[in-house]
Design a protein around this motif. Structure first.
Motif, PDB file in Angstrom:
ATOM      1  N   CYS A 201      -0.604   9.513  -7.386  1.00  0.00           N
ATOM      2  CA  CYS A 201      -0.375  10.005  -6.072  1.00  0.00           C
ATOM      3  C   CYS A 201      -1.049   9.610  -4.848  1.00  0.00           C
ATOM      4  CB  CYS A 201      -0.574  11.782  -6.298  1.00  0.00           C
ATOM      5  SG  CYS A 201       0.432  12.272  -7.606  1.00  0.00           S
ATOM      6  N   GLY A 202      -0.807   9.435  -3.819  1.00  0.00           N
ATOM      7  CA  GLY A 202      -1.545   9.075  -2.551  1.00  0.00           C
ATOM      8  C   GLY A 202      -0.898   9.572  -1.346  1.00  0.00           C
ATOM      9  N   ARG A 203      -2.258   9.704  -0.412  1.00  0.00           N
ATOM     10  CA  ARG A 203      -1.621  10.381   0.886  1.00  0.00           C
ATOM     11  C   ARG A 203      -2.655   9.480   1.772  1.00  0.00           C
ATOM     12  NH1 ARG A 203      -0.536  16.573   2.463  1.00  0.00           N
ATOM     13  NH2 ARG A 203      -0.538  16.223   4.868  1.00  0.00           N
ATOM     14  N   ILE A 204      -1.945   9.217   3.036  1.00  0.00           N
ATOM     15  CA  ILE A 204      -2.622   8.938   4.211  1.00  0.00           C
ATOM     16  C   ILE A 204      -3.085   9.667   5.128  1.00  0.00           C
ATOM     17  CG2 ILE A 204      -2.650   6.976   5.911  1.00  0.00           C
ATOM     18  CD1 ILE A 204      -0.668   5.448   4.364  1.00  0.00           C
ATOM     19  N   PHE A 205      -4.174  10.095   5.475  1.00  0.00           N
ATOM     20  CA  PHE A 205      -4.692  11.191   6.483  1.00  0.00           C
ATOM     21  C   PHE A 205      -4.840  10.254   8.075  1.00  0.00           C
ATOM     22  CE2 PHE A 205      -6.314  12.350   2.269  1.00  0.00           C
ATOM     23  CZ  PHE A 205      -5.617  13.847   2.129  1.00  0.00           C
ATOM     24  N   ASP A 206      -5.123   9.081   8.021  1.00  0.00           N
ATOM     25  CA  ASP A 206      -5.439   8.552   9.350  1.00  0.00           C
ATOM     26  C   ASP A 206      -4.690   7.299   9.359  1.00  0.00           C
ATOM     27  OD1 ASP A 206      -6.110   6.999  11.667  1.00  0.00           O
ATOM     28  OD2 ASP A 206      -8.333   7.806  11.364  1.00  0.00           O
ATOM     29  N   HIS A 207      -3.376   7.423   9.849  1.00  0.00           N
ATOM     30  CA  HIS A 207      -2.425   5.925   9.617  1.00  0.00           C
ATOM     31  C   HIS A 207      -2.876   5.041  10.483  1.00  0.00           C
ATOM     32  CE1 HIS A 207       0.831   7.725   7.215  1.00  0.00           C
ATOM     33  NE2 HIS A 207       0.405   8.882   7.605  1.00  0.00           N
ATOM     34  N   ALA A 208      -3.332   5.350  11.725  1.00  0.00           N
ATOM     35  CA  ALA A 208      -3.909   4.264  12.572  1.00  0.00           C
ATOM     36  C   ALA A 208      -4.849   3.492  11.964  1.00  0.00           C
ATOM     37  CB  ALA A 208      -4.313   4.792  13.916  1.00  0.00           C
ATOM     38  N   ARG A 209      -5.956   4.165  11.271  1.00  0.00           N
ATOM     39  CA  ARG A 209      -7.103   3.543  10.714  1.00  0.00           C
ATOM     40  C   ARG A 209      -6.576   2.615   9.335  1.00  0.00           C
ATOM     41  NH1 ARG A 209     -11.420   0.585  11.116  1.00  0.00           N
ATOM     42  NH2 ARG A 209     -13.118   1.008   9.785  1.00  0.00           N
ATOM     43  N   TYR A 210      -5.696   3.282   8.727  1.00  0.00           N
ATOM     44  CA  TYR A 210      -5.078   2.637   7.350  1.00  0.00           C
ATOM     45  C   TYR A 210      -4.607   1.526   7.793  1.00  0.00           C
ATOM     46  CZ  TYR A 210      -2.500   2.221   2.937  1.00  0.00           C
ATOM     47  OH  TYR A 210      -2.203   2.005   1.915  1.00  0.00           O
ATOM     48  N   SER A 211      -3.604   1.361   8.995  1.00  0.00           N
ATOM     49  CA  SER A 211      -2.925   0.304   9.404  1.00  0.00           C
ATOM     50  C   SER A 211      -3.937  -0.868   9.702  1.00  0.00           C
ATOM     51  CB  SER A 211      -1.954   0.484  10.388  1.00  0.00           C
ATOM     52  OG  SER A 211      -1.225   1.513  10.170  1.00  0.00           O
ATOM     53  N   ALA A 212      -5.160  -0.417  10.367  1.00  0.00           N
ATOM     54  CA  ALA A 212      -6.089  -1.550  10.768  1.00  0.00           C
ATOM     55  C   ALA A 212      -6.897  -2.027   9.702  1.00  0.00           C
ATOM     56  CB  ALA A 212      -6.792  -0.723  11.946  1.00  0.00           C
ATOM     57  N   LEU A 213      -7.140  -1.332   8.798  1.00  0.00           N
ATOM     58  CA  LEU A 213      -7.864  -1.924   7.510  1.00  0.00           C
ATOM     59  C   LEU A 213      -7.029  -2.780   6.660  1.00  0.00           C
ATOM     60  CD1 LEU A 213      -9.991   1.310   6.422  1.00  0.00           C
ATOM     61  CD2 LEU A 213     -10.643  -0.974   7.534  1.00  0.00           C
ATOM     62  N   THR A 214      -5.580  -2.632   6.602  1.00  0.00           N
ATOM     63  CA  THR A 214      -4.818  -3.420   5.929  1.00  0.00           C
ATOM     64  C   THR A 214      -4.189  -4.512   6.576  1.00  0.00           C
ATOM     65  OG1 THR A 214      -3.490  -1.029   5.218  1.00  0.00           O
ATOM     66  CG2 THR A 214      -2.418  -3.279   4.799  1.00  0.00           C
ATOM     67  N   GLU A 215      -4.334  -4.515   7.855  1.00  0.00           N
ATOM     68  CA  GLU A 215      -4.087  -5.575   8.545  1.00  0.00           C
ATOM     69  C   GLU A 215      -5.329  -6.638   8.357  1.00  0.00           C
ATOM     70  OE1 GLU A 215      -2.680  -4.780  12.565  1.00  0.00           O
ATOM     71  OE2 GLU A 215      -1.153  -3.805  11.767  1.00  0.00           O
ATOM     72  N   ALA A 216      -6.317  -6.143   8.646  1.00  0.00           N
ATOM     73  CA  ALA A 216      -7.471  -6.836   8.362  1.00  0.00           C
ATOM     74  C   ALA A 216      -7.891  -7.564   7.049  1.00  0.00           C
ATOM     75  CB  ALA A 216      -8.858  -5.993   8.938  1.00  0.00           C
ATOM     76  N   ARG A 217      -7.372  -6.679   6.006  1.00  0.00           N
ATOM     77  CA  ARG A 217      -7.391  -7.418   4.691  1.00  0.00           C
ATOM     78  C   ARG A 217      -6.170  -8.499   4.508  1.00  0.00           C
ATOM     79  NH1 ARG A 217     -10.239  -4.956   0.601  1.00  0.00           N
ATOM     80  NH2 ARG A 217      -9.537  -6.541  -0.638  1.00  0.00           N
ATOM     81  N   GLY A 218      -5.156  -8.595   5.291  1.00  0.00           N
ATOM     82  CA  GLY A 218      -4.018  -9.202   5.339  1.00  0.00           C
ATOM     83  C   GLY A 218      -3.222  -8.829   3.878  1.00  0.00           C
ATOM     84  N   THR A 219      -3.178  -7.654   3.904  1.00  0.00           N
ATOM     85  CA  THR A 219      -2.546  -7.251   2.453  1.00  0.00           C
ATOM     86  C   THR A 219      -1.265  -6.240   2.773  1.00  0.00           C
ATOM     87  OG1 THR A 219      -4.172  -5.333   2.325  1.00  0.00           O
ATOM     88  CG2 THR A 219      -4.661  -7.277   1.017  1.00  0.00           C
ATOM     89  N   ASN A 220      -0.542  -6.486   3.908  1.00  0.00           N
ATOM     90  CA  ASN A 220       0.342  -5.414   4.457  1.00  0.00           C
ATOM     91  C   ASN A 220       1.754  -5.818   3.357  1.00  0.00           C
ATOM     92  OD1 ASN A 220      -0.965  -6.980   6.559  1.00  0.00           O
ATOM     93  ND2 ASN A 220       0.108  -5.101   7.785  1.00  0.00           N
ATOM     94  N   ALA A 221       1.877  -6.898   2.778  1.00  0.00           N
ATOM     95  CA  ALA A 221       3.091  -7.061   2.184  1.00  0.00           C
ATOM     96  C   ALA A 221       2.716  -6.733   0.673  1.00  0.00           C
ATOM     97  CB  ALA A 221       3.547  -8.430   1.994  1.00  0.00           C
ATOM     98  N   THR A 222       2.161  -5.486   0.145  1.00  0.00           N
ATOM     99  CA  THR A 222       1.897  -5.332  -1.149  1.00  0.00           C
ATOM    100  C   THR A 222       2.441  -3.880  -1.390  1.00  0.00           C
ATOM    101  OG1 THR A 222      -0.013  -4.788  -2.798  1.00  0.00           O
ATOM    102  CG2 THR A 222      -0.404  -4.537  -0.311  1.00  0.00           C
ATOM    103  N   ASP A 223       2.753  -3.526  -2.617  1.00  0.00           N
ATOM    104  CA  ASP A 223       2.917  -2.017  -3.067  1.00  0.00           C
ATOM    105  C   ASP A 223       1.779  -1.400  -3.649  1.00  0.00           C
ATOM    106  OD1 ASP A 223       3.003  -3.610  -5.426  1.00  0.00           O
ATOM    107  OD2 ASP A 223       4.667  -2.875  -6.381  1.00  0.00           O
ATOM    108  N   TYR A 224       0.660  -2.151  -3.673  1.00  0.00           N
ATOM    109  CA  TYR A 224      -0.641  -1.496  -4.433  1.00  0.00           C
ATOM    110  C   TYR A 224      -1.055  -0.291  -3.220  1.00  0.00           C
ATOM    111  CZ  TYR A 224      -5.193  -1.303  -6.400  1.00  0.00           C
ATOM    112  OH  TYR A 224      -6.392  -1.032  -7.019  1.00  0.00           O
ATOM    113  N   PHE A 225      -1.691   0.789  -3.562  1.00  0.00           N
ATOM    114  CA  PHE A 225      -2.237   1.883  -2.827  1.00  0.00           C
ATOM    115  C   PHE A 225      -3.714   2.135  -3.143  1.00  0.00           C
ATOM    116  CE2 PHE A 225      -2.641   6.111  -1.278  1.00  0.00           C
ATOM    117  CZ  PHE A 225      -2.091   5.888   0.043  1.00  0.00           C
TER     118      PHE A 225
END
Length: 234
Positions: A201-225
């Motif tokens: 199970c997973g839940r995102i509480f801060d979508h803007a921050r989550y997206s920023a971190l994901t883009e910074a890591r270059g891991t947008n195209a993943t199903d890992y959570f």
């Protein structure tokens, strides 16, 4: 900004409750092997496991240890052997401090196997409500030779049944993905009467921050959570 957890298969919830609480991720993860402690072990445990348990108990003395913390050094020694034997790395290679702290968790049951006075195996369980949860076990090389795992599991399940617990949750097999052929799965399946699904199970509480971190890591195209932690535990 996000949370990921594996839900207890014995939790007081319906799958719909999990989906509402974890809208960003809620998928079946692994099947946990479960023992119905109201059934006699002789009627449900695999014949191969029963033979190994009988043989092991002919040479090993198994007892429930009332003061686990006093055996912290022995537990660390045996776990160090497990780490070396299976080349364990990462978070599963618990430090001595972590291993010692685990012995002070409420609800712990420690079972010890000895051969001619020598401690050759330890198994840890935690009990909550009417369920005993298998946690960890480790053995010396002599313990492996004498099949201490079978003796320890047999005596632990006898103890929990006598204490009127309803189930024993043995957990799942090794690795991040289910593999029915792995040795740990075969071992646990031999004791089990059924399985229960554990949900990831997973839940995102801060979508803007989550997206920023994901883009910074270059891991947008993943199903890992969470996506921004991709590769951290490889």
């Amino acid at each position: 900004m996000s949370l990921v957890a594996v839900a207890d298969p014995f939790g007081a919830y319906e799958s719909a409750d999990l989906h509402r609480a974890f809208p960003d991720l809620c998928v079946p993860y692994k099947e946990h092997f479960v023992v119905d402690l109201q059934q006699p072990l002789s009627a449900v445990v695999a014949a191969h496991h029963q033979r190994n348990a009988r043989k092991a108990l002919q040479t090993l003395a198994v007892e429930r240890c009332p003061e686990p913390a006093r055996l912290a050094d022995d537990w660390c020694r045996l776990y160090a052997n497990l780490i070396a034997r299976h080349a364990i790395t990462g978070v599963a290679a618990f430090s001595p401090e972590s291993l010692a702290r685990q012995l002070r968790v409420p609800g712990l049951d420690m079972f010890c196997a000895r051969h001619e006075g020598e401690l050759v195996g330890i198994a840890l369980w935690y009990s909550q409500d009417n369920v005993a949860y298998y946690h960890l076990a480790a053995y010396s090389e002599r313990g492996y030779e004498l099949r201490a795992s079978f003796a320890l599991f047999w005596r632990a399940l006898e103890h929990f049944a006598a204490a009127n617990l309803r189930f024993a949750n043995l957990g799942a097999g090794a690795g991040l993905k289910a593999d029915a052929a792995d040795g740990l799965s075969r071992f646990k399946r031999g004791w089990a009467t059924t399985t229960r699904t554990a949900y990831l199970c997973g839940r995102i509480f801060d979508h803007a921050r989550y997206s920023a971190l994901t883009e910074a890591r270059g891991t947008n195209a993943t199903d890992y959570f969470p996506a921004y932690r991709t590769g951290d535990f490889n």
